[in-house]
Design a protein around this motif. Structure first.
Motif, PDB file in Angstrom:
ATOM      1  N   GLN A   1      13.366   0.191 -16.957  1.00 22.83           N
ATOM      2  CA  GLN A   1      12.283   0.979 -16.379  1.00 22.83           C
ATOM      3  C   GLN A   1      11.417   0.072 -15.510  1.00 22.83           C
ATOM      4  O   GLN A   1      11.036  -1.022 -15.924  1.00 22.83           O
ATOM      5  N   VAL A   2      11.129   0.535 -14.299  1.00 21.32           N
ATOM      6  CA  VAL A   2      10.284  -0.211 -13.366  1.00 21.32           C
ATOM      7  C   VAL A   2       9.134   0.684 -12.948  1.00 21.32           C
ATOM      8  O   VAL A   2       9.353   1.812 -12.476  1.00 21.32           O
ATOM      9  N   GLN A   3       7.919   0.216 -13.136  1.00 21.04           N
ATOM     10  CA  GLN A   3       6.751   0.940 -12.631  1.00 21.04           C
ATOM     11  C   GLN A   3       6.323   0.345 -11.300  1.00 21.04           C
ATOM     12  O   GLN A   3       6.344  -0.882 -11.125  1.00 21.04           O
ATOM     13  N   LEU A   4       5.958   1.228 -10.382  1.00 19.22           N
ATOM     14  CA  LEU A   4       5.519   0.825  -9.051  1.00 19.22           C
ATOM     15  C   LEU A   4       4.152   1.441  -8.778  1.00 19.22           C
ATOM     16  O   LEU A   4       3.957   2.636  -9.015  1.00 19.22           O
ATOM     17  N   VAL A   5       3.234   0.638  -8.283  1.00 22.65           N
ATOM     18  CA  VAL A   5       1.897   1.126  -7.975  1.00 22.65           C
ATOM     19  C   VAL A   5       1.566   0.777  -6.531  1.00 22.65           C
ATOM     20  O   VAL A   5       1.501  -0.402  -6.168  1.00 22.65           O
ATOM     21  N   GLU A   6       1.366   1.829  -5.722  1.00 20.52           N
ATOM     22  CA  GLU A   6       1.015   1.640  -4.314  1.00 20.52           C
ATOM     23  C   GLU A   6      -0.505   1.658  -4.143  1.00 20.52           C
ATOM     24  O   GLU A   6      -1.224   2.312  -4.916  1.00 20.52           O
ATOM     25  N   SER A   7      -0.961   0.971  -3.105  1.00 25.13           N
ATOM     26  CA  SER A   7      -2.378   1.001  -2.745  1.00 25.13           C
ATOM     27  C   SER A   7      -2.514   0.644  -1.275  1.00 25.13           C
ATOM     28  O   SER A   7      -1.537   0.210  -0.645  1.00 25.13           O
ATOM     29  N   GLY A   8      -3.712   0.848  -0.745  1.00 32.99           N
ATOM     30  CA  GLY A   8      -3.988   0.442   0.625  1.00 32.99           C
ATOM     31  C   GLY A   8      -4.068   1.558   1.634  1.00 32.99           C
ATOM     32  O   GLY A   8      -4.386   1.323   2.797  1.00 32.99           O
ATOM     33  N   GLY A   9      -3.757   2.784   1.218  1.00 35.03           N
ATOM     34  CA  GLY A   9      -3.842   3.893   2.163  1.00 35.03           C
ATOM     35  C   GLY A   9      -5.284   4.238   2.482  1.00 35.03           C
ATOM     36  O   GLY A   9      -6.225   3.707   1.885  1.00 35.03           O
ATOM     37  N   GLY A  10      -5.449   5.141   3.453  1.00 34.99           N
ATOM     38  CA  GLY A  10      -6.787   5.569   3.826  1.00 34.99           C
ATOM     39  C   GLY A  10      -6.796   6.295   5.141  1.00 34.99           C
ATOM     40  O   GLY A  10      -5.742   6.663   5.675  1.00 34.99           O
ATOM     41  N   LEU A  11      -7.998   6.487   5.657  1.00 33.19           N
ATOM     42  CA  LEU A  11      -8.199   7.151   6.942  1.00 33.19           C
ATOM     43  C   LEU A  11      -8.430   6.086   8.010  1.00 33.19           C
ATOM     44  O   LEU A  11      -9.285   5.201   7.835  1.00 33.19           O
ATOM     45  N   VAL A  12      -7.690   6.179   9.098  1.00 30.78           N
ATOM     46  CA  VAL A  12      -7.808   5.197  10.174  1.00 30.78           C
ATOM     47  C   VAL A  12      -7.692   5.916  11.517  1.00 30.78           C
ATOM     48  O   VAL A  12      -7.013   6.944  11.615  1.00 30.78           O
ATOM     49  N   GLN A  13      -8.353   5.368  12.522  1.00 28.43           N
ATOM     50  CA  GLN A  13      -8.272   5.959  13.852  1.00 28.43           C
ATOM     51  C   GLN A  13      -6.971   5.582  14.541  1.00 28.43           C
ATOM     52  O   GLN A  13      -6.369   4.542  14.216  1.00 28.43           O
ATOM     53  N   PRO A  14      -6.521   6.392  15.491  1.00 24.78           N
ATOM     54  CA  PRO A  14      -5.323   6.019  16.256  1.00 24.78           C
ATOM     55  C   PRO A  14      -5.473   4.635  16.870  1.00 24.78           C
ATOM     56  O   PRO A  14      -6.542   4.282  17.383  1.00 24.78           O
ATOM     57  N   GLY A  15      -4.390   3.858  16.793  1.00 23.15           N
ATOM     58  CA  GLY A  15      -4.420   2.481  17.268  1.00 23.15           C
ATOM     59  C   GLY A  15      -4.835   1.478  16.217  1.00 23.15           C
ATOM     60  O   GLY A  15      -4.735   0.264  16.445  1.00 23.15           O
ATOM     61  N   GLY A  16      -5.302   1.959  15.073  1.00 25.64           N
ATOM     62  CA  GLY A  16      -5.758   1.081  14.014  1.00 25.64           C
ATOM     63  C   GLY A  16      -4.629   0.546  13.157  1.00 25.64           C
ATOM     64  O   GLY A  16      -3.445   0.797  13.426  1.00 25.64           O
ATOM     65  N   SER A  17      -5.023  -0.207  12.124  1.00 27.44           N
ATOM     66  CA  SER A  17      -4.061  -0.868  11.249  1.00 27.44           C
ATOM     67  C   SER A  17      -4.418  -0.654   9.783  1.00 27.44           C
ATOM     68  O   SER A  17      -5.583  -0.438   9.439  1.00 27.44           O
TER      69      SER A  17
END
Length: 116
Positions: A1-17
């Motif tokens: 069993q492998v657990q994966l936890v994502e993070s770092g998403g959000g709202l960004v303007q076009p052209g952003g990172s």
């Protein structure tokens, strides 16, 4: 069993990172391939980028030269750097671990919204 936890998403303007992170509960050396997938409303989930245990990478044509996948084995973490973001990149981004030939594990996803 492998657990994966994502993070770092959000709202960004076009052209952003943004930089997404996926932390695995086991050593990355036990995982054949780590991948990032995305799913927009009303669309199927599709591959964005993948990286093998040997470091070989693969990208969807729509993100080549804009997104970069990388891995930090010491931190059991895979990253996805998203640059020059476009509204059509808006989706839930999922991390996937392929162990052996038939075992696949998914994270719960992180939302990326590109909007002005």
């Amino acid at each position: 069993q492998v657990q994966l936890v994502e993070s770092g998403g959000g709202l960004v303007q076009p052209g952003g990172s943004l930089r997404l992170s996926c932390v695995a509960s086991t050593s990355l050396f036990r995982i054949n391939t780590m991948g990032w997938y995305r799913q927009a409303p009303g669309k199927q989930r599709g591959l964005v980028a993948a990286i093998t245990s040997g470091g070989r990478t693969n990208y969807a044509d729509s993100v080549k030269a804009r997104f970069t996948i990388s891995r930090d084995n010491a931190k059991n973490t895979v990253y996805l750097q998203l640059n020059s973001l476009k509204p059509e990149d808006t989706a839930v981004y999922y991390c996937k671990a392929e162990v052996g030939t038939i075992l696949n594990y998914w994270g719960l996803g992180t939302q990326v919204t590109v909007s002005s």
